[in-house]
Design a protein around this motif. Structure first.
Motif, PDB file in Angstrom:
ATOM      1  N   HIS A  75      10.659   3.034   4.839  1.00 19.00           N
ATOM      2  CA  HIS A  75       9.229   2.970   4.494  1.00 19.00           C
ATOM      3  C   HIS A  75       9.016   3.336   3.020  1.00 19.00           C
ATOM      4  O   HIS A  75       8.470   4.398   2.700  1.00 19.00           O
ATOM      5  N   PRO A  76       9.435   2.443   2.117  1.00 20.18           N
ATOM      6  CA  PRO A  76       9.277   2.732   0.685  1.00 20.18           C
ATOM      7  C   PRO A  76       7.823   2.883   0.255  1.00 20.18           C
ATOM      8  O   PRO A  76       7.551   3.415  -0.829  1.00 20.18           O
ATOM      9  N   GLY A  77       6.909   2.432   1.099  1.00 27.00           N
ATOM     10  CA  GLY A  77       5.493   2.585   0.762  1.00 27.00           C
ATOM     11  C   GLY A  77       4.976   3.993   0.957  1.00 27.00           C
ATOM     12  O   GLY A  77       3.832   4.303   0.592  1.00 27.00           O
ATOM     13  N   ILE A  78       5.783   4.874   1.534  1.00 26.88           N
ATOM     14  CA  ILE A  78       5.390   6.264   1.705  1.00 26.88           C
ATOM     15  C   ILE A  78       6.007   7.109   0.598  1.00 26.88           C
ATOM     16  O   ILE A  78       7.230   7.134   0.421  1.00 26.88           O
ATOM     17  N   GLN A  79       5.176   7.780  -0.154  1.00 24.79           N
ATOM     18  CA  GLN A  79       5.630   8.641  -1.251  1.00 24.79           C
ATOM     19  C   GLN A  79       5.604  10.093  -0.801  1.00 24.79           C
ATOM     20  O   GLN A  79       4.537  10.673  -0.607  1.00 24.79           O
ATOM     21  N   VAL A  80       6.774  10.687  -0.605  1.00 25.35           N
ATOM     22  CA  VAL A  80       6.859  12.081  -0.181  1.00 25.35           C
ATOM     23  C   VAL A  80       6.647  12.974  -1.401  1.00 25.35           C
ATOM     24  O   VAL A  80       7.468  13.021  -2.315  1.00 25.35           O
ATOM     25  N   LEU A  81       5.533  13.688  -1.417  1.00 29.01           N
ATOM     26  CA  LEU A  81       5.172  14.515  -2.569  1.00 29.01           C
ATOM     27  C   LEU A  81       5.931  15.841  -2.602  1.00 29.01           C
ATOM     28  O   LEU A  81       6.119  16.423  -3.669  1.00 29.01           O
TER      29      LEU A  81
ATOM     30  N   MET B 229       0.845  -1.192   0.000  1.00 29.76           N
ATOM     31  CA  MET B 229       0.000   0.000   0.000  1.00 29.76           C
ATOM     32  C   MET B 229       0.885   1.248   0.000  1.00 29.76           C
ATOM     33  O   MET B 229       1.851   1.338   0.743  1.00 29.76           O
ATOM     34  N   THR B 230       0.558   2.195  -0.867  1.00 31.34           N
ATOM     35  CA  THR B 230       1.290   3.451  -0.939  1.00 31.34           C
ATOM     36  C   THR B 230       0.486   4.545  -0.266  1.00 31.34           C
ATOM     37  O   THR B 230      -0.736   4.643  -0.447  1.00 31.34           O
ATOM     38  N   ILE B 231       1.154   5.363   0.538  1.00 30.82           N
ATOM     39  CA  ILE B 231       0.508   6.492   1.188  1.00 30.82           C
ATOM     40  C   ILE B 231       1.308   7.751   0.863  1.00 30.82           C
ATOM     41  O   ILE B 231       2.536   7.744   0.908  1.00 30.82           O
TER      42      ILE B 231
END
Length: 247
Positions: free
Chosen positions: A26-32, A1-3
């Motif tokens: 935490h590669p599932g976190i996409q820093v925008l 899951m990506t957040i």
């Protein structure tokens, strides 16, 4: 899951360190995106609508709370970051929300992120933000979450707090009935212990400024300004005596 996430912090090194930690752990976190102050943070969140916001508390003359006040729904979940364990952090603790002390410990970051991603715990979700903002009104005021919203009270006007299972009754000098708050007495104790309040019993936390009389006994009892007689436990008697010496 990506957040999706955003980072707002006025220290470039802190922003980069947190960004690197998130990428590695935490590669599932996409820093925008990342903001360097309150105005840039407001613009960033409004434009990108991240699901998760890592928010510094103190940023020059403004704070992370100024940023939160400027946001409208939908607000992101918030994990606070700070280098100072001051009054604002007490308010965050009182609302049982997540914060990270700098320098950020990787395992503590893991815990906060996992709570946010699984929905467990009480990170600063949108529904919790108003109560948090109320709690940091000022050094001498706090907001109490009551059934129909928030009531802002002067701490000096608080007589005592009484435990009622998982609730606490807050007795005020100018109110006939207590406010019933869904927080434990221990949470009130942690929040108010440096504001002139003293724990005299497992069921009572009192404002020492409103003690009218102390009656000796095994533990004894105090009479408050509203003529309430409250028991003092043997274990807490020494703490009360010390508090009375400081009046």
């Amino acid at each position: 899951m990506t957040i999706t996430a955003a980072i707002v912090d006025d220290e470039a090194q802190s922003r980069e360190n947190l960004h690197d930690l998130l990428q590695r752990r935490h590669p599932g976190i996409q820093v925008l995106g990342m903001g360097h102050d309150v105005p840039s943070g407001i613009a960033l969140v409004r434009e990108l609508r991240p699901a998760l916001l890592f928010l510094d508390i103190e940023m020059g003359e403004m704070t992370g709370f100024d940023l939160l006040k400027a946001l409208t729904a939908p607000r992101p979940h918030v994990i606070f970051t700070t280098a100072h364990e001051g009054y604002a952090v007490k308010a965050i603790r009182f609302n049982a929300l997540d914060y990270l002390l700098k320098p950020i410990v990787p395992t503590e970051l893991d815990d906060a992120v996992n709570k946010a991603m699984t929905g467990s715990g009480r990170t600063a979700a949108p529904d919790n933000i108003p109560a948090l903002l109320g709690s940091v009104v000022s050094e001498r005021q706090m907001a109490l979450p009551v059934t129909d919203g928030l009531v802002v009270v002067q701490m000096d006007e608080m007589l005592y707090c009484k435990s009622d299972d998982n609730y606490t009754e807050v007795y005020m000098r100018t109110e006939k009935k207590p406010y019933v708050i869904s927080r434990s007495l221990s949470e009130f104790d942690a929040f108010l212990q440096h504001q002139g309040f003293v724990r005299i019993h497992q069921s009572y936390l009192i404002n020492r400024k409103h003690i009218k009389r102390y009656i000796k006994g095994e533990g004894g009892e105090v009479i408050m300004a509203n003529d309430a007689h409250l028991p003092v436990s043997r274990r807490q008697k020494a703490a009360l005596m010390e508090a009375l010496e400081r009046i």
